[in-house]
Structures are given as structure tokens and as C-alpha cells.
Scaffold this motif. Structure first.
Motif, short mmCIF file in Angstrom:
data_model
loop_
_atom_site.label_atom_id
_atom_site.label_comp_id
_atom_site.label_asym_id
_atom_site.label_seq_id
_atom_site.Cartn_x
_atom_site.Cartn_y
_atom_site.Cartn_z
N GLU A 153 -22.01 5.22 33.05
CA GLU A 153 -22.16 5.40 31.52
C GLU A 153 -21.03 4.61 30.86
N LYS A 154 -20.19 3.96 31.35
CA LYS A 154 -19.20 2.94 30.45
C LYS A 154 -19.37 2.65 29.80
N TRP A 155 -20.83 1.97 29.18
CA TRP A 155 -21.44 0.84 28.40
C TRP A 155 -22.09 1.88 27.89
N THR A 156 -22.27 3.27 27.77
CA THR A 156 -23.56 4.00 26.56
C THR A 156 -22.89 3.55 25.43
N PRO A 157 -24.07 3.43 24.61
CA PRO A 157 -23.33 3.31 23.52
C PRO A 157 -22.70 4.69 22.60
N PRO A 158 -21.30 4.37 21.72
CA PRO A 158 -20.51 5.97 21.33
C PRO A 158 -21.52 6.53 20.29
N ARG A 159 -20.79 7.88 20.51
CA ARG A 159 -21.45 8.77 19.67
C ARG A 159 -20.47 9.76 19.18
N TYR A 160 -20.79 10.82 17.92
CA TYR A 160 -19.59 11.61 18.10
C TYR A 160 -20.21 13.30 18.23
#
Length: 319
Positions: A153-160
Motif C-alpha cells: 500500500e505504500k505507493w497508493t495515491p494520497p487521499r484525505y
């Protein structure tokens, strides 16, 4: 300490657990938080990582900010900085903090609200008190938790995720003496609003003097209790725990805590990732080569270019 308040007599009750037949988690060790300066110079108390507790898998860091009464012009925050490879969970008990990211997202975290940022592949962000708070001063009290992401999961796109105070799941202890604010995870069939990529449970409880809080807890999760204010005991052995102390619990199917004074605690735990950890400042990866890549990507301006979706708790319920 307002956070979210409610009449415990009107809330769903946690189950009463049998005192003799329950496998209560004992206290394995107690760690006292150390003080550090962060961001523009605000003071935090940090029980981990440190010499007392280097590894709290799947958690990386816990910073207790305040409680402090700022005068006009004294409030401070953390200007723009990068992250990659984990999640930051910022929970505001008193006061307000404004969150901005490199894609223009973010929002205002205030009394009882939580901002959950998945840095993933990389993002730039800032966490600063709003200008009106800086101008007038006031009470500031919050907590930031870093949650590690598994390798996949470390390369998953950022989100809030914006979790407003009203979205937090509110529960009462079996004796009615404790208010439980469940931010993420499951407790006795009740679920918090936070959507987690790493399986964790995270809650804030306020106990009246003499109250007891019993929580069923997954046997494969870690379990810790951190004291925000007040004094009480943890575990079947009634180990004393004061403000700024963290109890690390051993194995078992439930945990118990008793309040001696008005007592505010964080209870947190999760499924250990059992993966190698390479960390350097705001980057947490699995290998040294990935850390070097993160530094180079930041220096080259490649962090923060991903479009970051702005997710609310209501959006999560629809997904």
C-alpha cells in the motif's frame, strides 16, 4: 477537554465482560513520554518511538500536543513538509488546526474532529493554526498518530478523510461512567468512521472517577493505553497510569481500565505488519534504497503532484 460530549445514559452500552472468565490483557511495560520540539517550535510529548519503546507495530509515532494555553501571537504549527509511505491521523481535542496539501485540498480540524491523511506515494502538506486563532490565542490540545502502511500500500495515491466530531461513533461503558469516542476500527460490533488501510482500532475515552472501562479486543492486535489527563489503573493487576504515560499490554482477549480521577485516555492497537521498516524523517519505507528514492523525488519536486481526493466520512459510507 470538550472533544465530543454526550450523556452516556442515552448512548449504546458496551457489554459487561465476566471478570473471572475473561482473558484480560496484562500490562507488559509502561513508557513515559519524552518532550520534543516540532514544526515552528511547538512542544510535543512522544511515548514512541524512543528508547523506551522503539517498535509499536503497526504504529510509528504518537505525538501529544498540549494541552497548552497560547497567548495572542504564540500559536505555532508545522509549515509545508513532505510525507511518503504511511498515514497521519490528527485528532483535535481543543482548538483548531488548518490542514493544506500540495494539490490544494485539506480543511479545518476543530474540537473533536479528525483529519486522516494517507500520504501513500507522496504528498506535501502543512498543519497550521488559523490566523484568527494565532491572533487571539486560546487552548490547544491534540494528538497525531502515524500509522504504517503495508508494503503493498505504500505507493497508493494520497487521499484525505475528514471525520467531523458529529461523525465519531459514541458509546458508553457498561457501568455508564465512561464516554467512548470510536474514531476507527471495531469494538464489540460497533464501528468507527475512519477507513483504515492497516487494520487498527483507535478511540478516546473519558472516565468519571471510579468508572471502569472494559473493551473486548482482537487477540491478534497490539494494545496500548495512553493517558491524556488524569490518573487511573490499567490491567487486571491495576497498574497505575498517570498523564503522559503509555501502557503496553500483553496478549489476551480484552482490556480493562479503572479511573481514580477524571481520566482521559487513548486506547489504540492494530495488526502488526511484521515487515522491515526503513525511516528517515518524514519518509517511512521498507528499504534504504526506497528512502533514497523518496529524498531524490522530493528534491526533484516529484512529490505532491498526484490529485488528492478529499474524502468525508459520509463519502466513505456511500463507497
Amino acid at each position: 477537554m470538550p472533544a465530543v460530549t454526550a450523556d452516556t445514559l442515552t448512548l449504546p452500552r458496551l457489554p459487561d465482560l465476566p471478570q473471572t472468565a475473561t482473558a484480560w490483557r496484562p500490562v507488559r511495560e509502561v513508557v513515559r513520554a519524552r518532550e520534543f520540539l516540532e514544526g515552528e517550535g511547538f512542544r510535543v510529548r512522544r511515548p514512541f518511538p524512543g528508547v523506551g519503546l522503539a517498535n509499536a507495530d503497526p504504529f510509528l509515532l504518537l505525538d501529544h500536543m498540549g494541552a497548552v494555553e497560547y497567548g495572542p501571537g504564540e500559536a505555532k504549527g508545522a509549515p509545508w513538509h513532505p510525507h511518503r509511505g504511511f498515514e497521519t491521523v490528527t485528532y483535535m481535542i481543543d482548538g483548531a488546526l488548518e490542514h493544506r496539501d500540495s494539490a490544494g485540498g485539506g480543511g479545518l480540524i476543530t474540537d473533536g474532529g479528525t483529519q486522516w491523511m494517507t500520504a501513500g506515494s507522496g504528498v506535501l502538506h502543512s498543519e497550521l493554526p488559523p490566523q484568527d486563532v494565532v491572533a487571539r490565542g486560546g487552548l490547544f490540545h491534540g494528538v497525531q498518530l502515524w500509522v504504517n502502511l503495508p508494503r503493498a500500500e505504500k505507493w497508493t495515491p494520497p487521499r484525505y478523510q475528514d471525520i467531523a466530531a458529529r461523525d465519531t461513533t459514541l458509546l458508553s461503558s457498561g457501568d455508564g461512567g465512561a464516554l467512548v469516542r470510536l474514531v476507527a476500527g471495531d469494538v464489540a460490533g460497533f464501528r468507527g468512521p475512519g477507513a483504515t488501510r492497516t487494520p487498527i482500532t483507535y478511540l478516546h475515552a473519558t472516565l468519571s472517577p471510579g468508572a471502569r472501562l472494559d473493551l473486548p479486543w482482537p487477540e491478534d492486535f497490539t494494545a496500548m493505553v495512553y493517558v491524556l489527563a488524569g490518573r487511573g489503573t490499567v490491567g487486571p493487576e491495576r497498574r497505575p497510569l498517570d498523564e503522559g504515560h503509555l501502557a503496553v499490554l500483553g496478549r489476551g482477549g480484552a482490556l480493562t481500565a479503572h479511573a481514580a480521577t477524571p481520566w482521559d485516555v487513548l486506547v489504540l492497537g492494530g495488526l502488526p505488519l511484521n515487515e522491515p521498516v526503513a525511516r528517515y524523517g518524514p519518509f517511512v519505507m521498507n528499504t534504504r534504497a526506497e528512502i533514497i528514492q523518496a529524498i531524490e523525488d522530493h528534491q526533484a519536486g516529484r512529490l505532491g503532484r498526484t490529485q488528492v481526493p478529499h474524502v468525508t466520512a459520509a463519502d466513505e459510507e456511500l463507497s
